[in-house]
Design a protein around this motif. Structure first.
Motif, PDB file in Angstrom:
ATOM      1  N   GLU A 195      35.726  66.648   4.290  1.00 54.82           N
ATOM      2  CA  GLU A 195      35.956  66.706   2.840  1.00 54.82           C
ATOM      3  C   GLU A 195      36.274  65.322   2.269  1.00 54.82           C
ATOM      4  N   LYS A 196      37.145  64.614   2.950  1.00 53.57           N
ATOM      5  CA  LYS A 196      37.521  63.267   2.498  1.00 53.57           C
ATOM      6  C   LYS A 196      36.287  62.367   2.438  1.00 53.57           C
ATOM      7  N   GLU A 197      35.470  62.440   3.508  1.00 55.47           N
ATOM      8  CA  GLU A 197      34.308  61.552   3.587  1.00 55.47           C
ATOM      9  C   GLU A 197      33.244  61.899   2.552  1.00 55.47           C
ATOM     10  N   ALA A 198      33.265  63.171   2.107  1.00 59.48           N
ATOM     11  CA  ALA A 198      32.230  63.608   1.154  1.00 59.48           C
ATOM     12  C   ALA A 198      32.609  63.308  -0.296  1.00 59.48           C
ATOM     13  N   LEU A 199      33.844  62.900  -0.530  1.00 61.58           N
ATOM     14  CA  LEU A 199      34.263  62.652  -1.915  1.00 61.58           C
ATOM     15  C   LEU A 199      33.416  61.526  -2.523  1.00 61.58           C
ATOM     16  N   PRO A 200      32.886  61.741  -3.724  1.00 64.61           N
ATOM     17  CA  PRO A 200      32.004  60.734  -4.322  1.00 64.61           C
ATOM     18  C   PRO A 200      32.665  59.357  -4.408  1.00 64.61           C
ATOM     19  N   GLU A 201      33.970  59.319  -4.748  1.00 65.42           N
ATOM     20  CA  GLU A 201      34.611  57.991  -4.884  1.00 65.42           C
ATOM     21  C   GLU A 201      34.677  57.273  -3.534  1.00 65.42           C
ATOM     22  N   ASN A 202      34.836  58.044  -2.458  1.00 63.39           N
ATOM     23  CA  ASN A 202      34.878  57.406  -1.140  1.00 63.39           C
ATOM     24  C   ASN A 202      33.484  56.941  -0.708  1.00 63.39           C
ATOM     25  N   GLN A 203      32.487  57.760  -1.009  1.00 64.23           N
ATOM     26  CA  GLN A 203      31.109  57.350  -0.672  1.00 64.23           C
ATOM     27  C   GLN A 203      30.730  56.090  -1.446  1.00 64.23           C
ATOM     28  N   HIS A 204      31.164  56.046  -2.683  1.00 62.85           N
ATOM     29  CA  HIS A 204      30.884  54.890  -3.529  1.00 62.85           C
ATOM     30  C   HIS A 204      31.530  53.628  -2.942  1.00 62.85           C
ATOM     31  N   PHE A 205      32.768  53.787  -2.497  1.00 62.85           N
ATOM     32  CA  PHE A 205      33.538  52.692  -1.908  1.00 62.85           C
ATOM     33  C   PHE A 205      32.830  52.144  -0.660  1.00 62.85           C
ATOM     34  N   VAL A 206      32.293  53.052   0.146  1.00 63.44           N
ATOM     35  CA  VAL A 206      31.592  52.658   1.374  1.00 63.44           C
ATOM     36  C   VAL A 206      30.339  51.841   1.025  1.00 63.44           C
ATOM     37  N   GLU A 207      29.590  52.343   0.047  1.00 66.36           N
ATOM     38  CA  GLU A 207      28.362  51.638  -0.389  1.00 66.36           C
ATOM     39  C   GLU A 207      28.676  50.268  -0.952  1.00 66.36           C
ATOM     40  N   LEU A 208      29.659  50.262  -1.845  1.00 62.68           N
ATOM     41  CA  LEU A 208      30.045  49.031  -2.531  1.00 62.68           C
ATOM     42  C   LEU A 208      30.402  47.927  -1.544  1.00 62.68           C
ATOM     43  N   ASN A 209      31.040  48.321  -0.450  1.00 58.26           N
ATOM     44  CA  ASN A 209      31.499  47.343   0.539  1.00 58.26           C
ATOM     45  C   ASN A 209      30.509  47.149   1.690  1.00 58.26           C
ATOM     46  N   HIS A 210      29.319  47.744   1.529  1.00 61.79           N
ATOM     47  CA  HIS A 210      28.265  47.630   2.542  1.00 61.79           C
ATOM     48  C   HIS A 210      28.763  48.027   3.924  1.00 61.79           C
ATOM     49  N   LYS A 211      29.499  49.127   3.984  1.00 64.87           N
ATOM     50  CA  LYS A 211      29.978  49.637   5.264  1.00 64.87           C
ATOM     51  C   LYS A 211      29.206  50.898   5.621  1.00 64.87           C
ATOM     52  N   GLU A 212      29.356  51.289   6.905  1.00 59.01           N
ATOM     53  CA  GLU A 212      28.625  52.473   7.364  1.00 59.01           C
ATOM     54  C   GLU A 212      29.490  53.737   7.203  1.00 59.01           C
ATOM     55  N   THR A 213      30.803  53.579   7.419  1.00 59.21           N
ATOM     56  CA  THR A 213      31.685  54.752   7.365  1.00 59.21           C
ATOM     57  C   THR A 213      32.944  54.441   6.550  1.00 59.21           C
ATOM     58  N   LEU A 214      33.598  55.499   6.121  1.00 52.07           N
ATOM     59  CA  LEU A 214      34.855  55.342   5.371  1.00 52.07           C
ATOM     60  C   LEU A 214      35.946  54.737   6.264  1.00 52.07           C
ATOM     61  N   ALA A 215      35.948  55.134   7.522  1.00 49.79           N
ATOM     62  CA  ALA A 215      36.972  54.607   8.436  1.00 49.79           C
ATOM     63  C   ALA A 215      36.894  53.077   8.509  1.00 49.79           C
ATOM     64  N   GLN A 216      35.673  52.541   8.402  1.00 50.38           N
ATOM     65  CA  GLN A 216      35.523  51.071   8.459  1.00 50.38           C
ATOM     66  C   GLN A 216      36.178  50.382   7.259  1.00 50.38           C
ATOM     67  N   ILE A 217      36.275  51.106   6.169  1.00 54.96           N
ATOM     68  CA  ILE A 217      36.972  50.535   4.994  1.00 54.96           C
ATOM     69  C   ILE A 217      38.429  50.262   5.365  1.00 54.96           C
ATOM     70  N   PHE A 218      39.001  51.180   6.132  1.00 60.01           N
ATOM     71  CA  PHE A 218      40.403  51.021   6.520  1.00 60.01           C
ATOM     72  C   PHE A 218      40.563  49.961   7.611  1.00 60.01           C
ATOM     73  N   THR A 219      39.700  50.048   8.651  1.00 54.19           N
ATOM     74  CA  THR A 219      39.896  49.137   9.787  1.00 54.19           C
ATOM     75  C   THR A 219      39.440  47.710   9.489  1.00 54.19           C
TER      76      THR A 219
END
Ligand SMILES: Cc1cc2nc3c(=O)[nH]c(=O)nc-3n(C[C@H](O)[C@H](O)[C@H](O)COP(=O)(O)O)c2cc1C
Length: 245
Positions: A195-219
């Motif tokens: 659910e967390k990973e599917a949230l549009p704001e989180n998906q947007h954040f991943v794209e914006l930062n050119h990352k593959e996964t949400l977890a990578q945003i944190f690490t």
């Protein structure tokens, strides 16, 4: 705001003062919180002046709430007062050690959360600043904290000027374990974080930062190993400086 299910952090505040009597009442009531040995191992430093907020801001990476909020509260683990009491009463304190810091930090954090709950009931907005433990020495120097006093939490406080959407939470099964801890399988991780990973704001954040996964945003961006190690060293130094290590 009276229901915990609708609580959220507030980062924008109205241009309206927070009455001293109201704040004092809430801080008095919060002291009903449980505390080790009923010693109340905490202190709160109230910052209202623009000058002192400006001095605190860099320690919080200049997060705008620090200078914009009417009140900033720095909650400290405090074994100084208890130690002074002991010395004034022919008792020898033995609290300059890590266990005592841990006990005082627990007291301080429990007090902080009770105060948050009381502020919610009054409709006051607040944001918890974890940056308090990132560069603690700057806060220690600015607030002139003596030995055995260590900042552990900061709350910026004011009347809300925003009503942000509620943030998501992990499902109950993801963090409650029955009888013994059942470690996570990859399938369980998939289910709990879907659910967390599917949230549009989180998906947007991943794209914006050119990352593959949400977890990578944190690490890789928000809480990196490099920062964690550097700030751990600063935290240990500050604990030594304050006499807890
Ligand atoms: C230990 C801790 C540290 C936090 N540090 C910050 C911070 O430095 N800046 C900030 O804007 N929010 C901070 N927060 C607030 C969290 O971002 C927030 O609680 C979380 O995203 C969930 O959102 P909610 O409080 O609106 O439900 C912190 C919260 C905690 C408990």
């Amino acid at each position: 705001m009276k229901n915990l299910l609708s609580r959220r952090s507030i980062r924008k505040y109205a241009d309206r003062p927070v009455d001293e009597m109201l704040l004092n009442r809430l801080m008095t009531e919060a002291a009903r919180t449980q505390t080790m040995g009923n010693l109340q191992l905490y202190s709160v430093v109230v910052t209202r002046s623009d000058e002192m907020k400006a001095k605190l801001a860099p320690a919080h990476f200049n997060q705008p709430m620090v200078t914009a909020a009417p009140v900033v509260l720095t909650i400290c683990a405090d074994f100084n007062r208890t130690s002074q009491w002991a010395r004034c009463r022919k008792a020898e304190p033995g609290y300059n050690n890590f266990l005592s810091f841990q006990n005082a930090a627990i007291d301080a954090l429990l007090y902080t959360q009770t105060l948050c709950n009381l502020m919610d009931e009054e409709g006051l907005g607040y944001c918890y600043l974890g940056t308090t433990v990132y560069m603690p020495q700057m806060i220690i120097d600015t607030l002139q904290l003596p030995q055995l006093v260590m900042p552990v939490a900061t709350l910026t406080v004011g009347w809300p000027a925003e009503e942000p959407a509620l943030s998501d939470r992990l499902p109950l099964e993801s963090f409650v374990h029955q009888e013994t801890y059942s470690d996570y399988t990859p399938a369980a991780i998939d289910a709990y974080y879907r659910e967390k990973e599917a949230l549009p704001e989180n998906q947007h954040f991943v794209e914006l930062n050119h990352k593959e996964t949400l977890a990578q945003i944190f690490t890789d961006i928000r809480y990196t190993r490099k920062d964690n190690e550097a700030m751990s060293a600063g935290l240990m130094e500050a604990l030594k400086h304050q006499g807890f290590l």
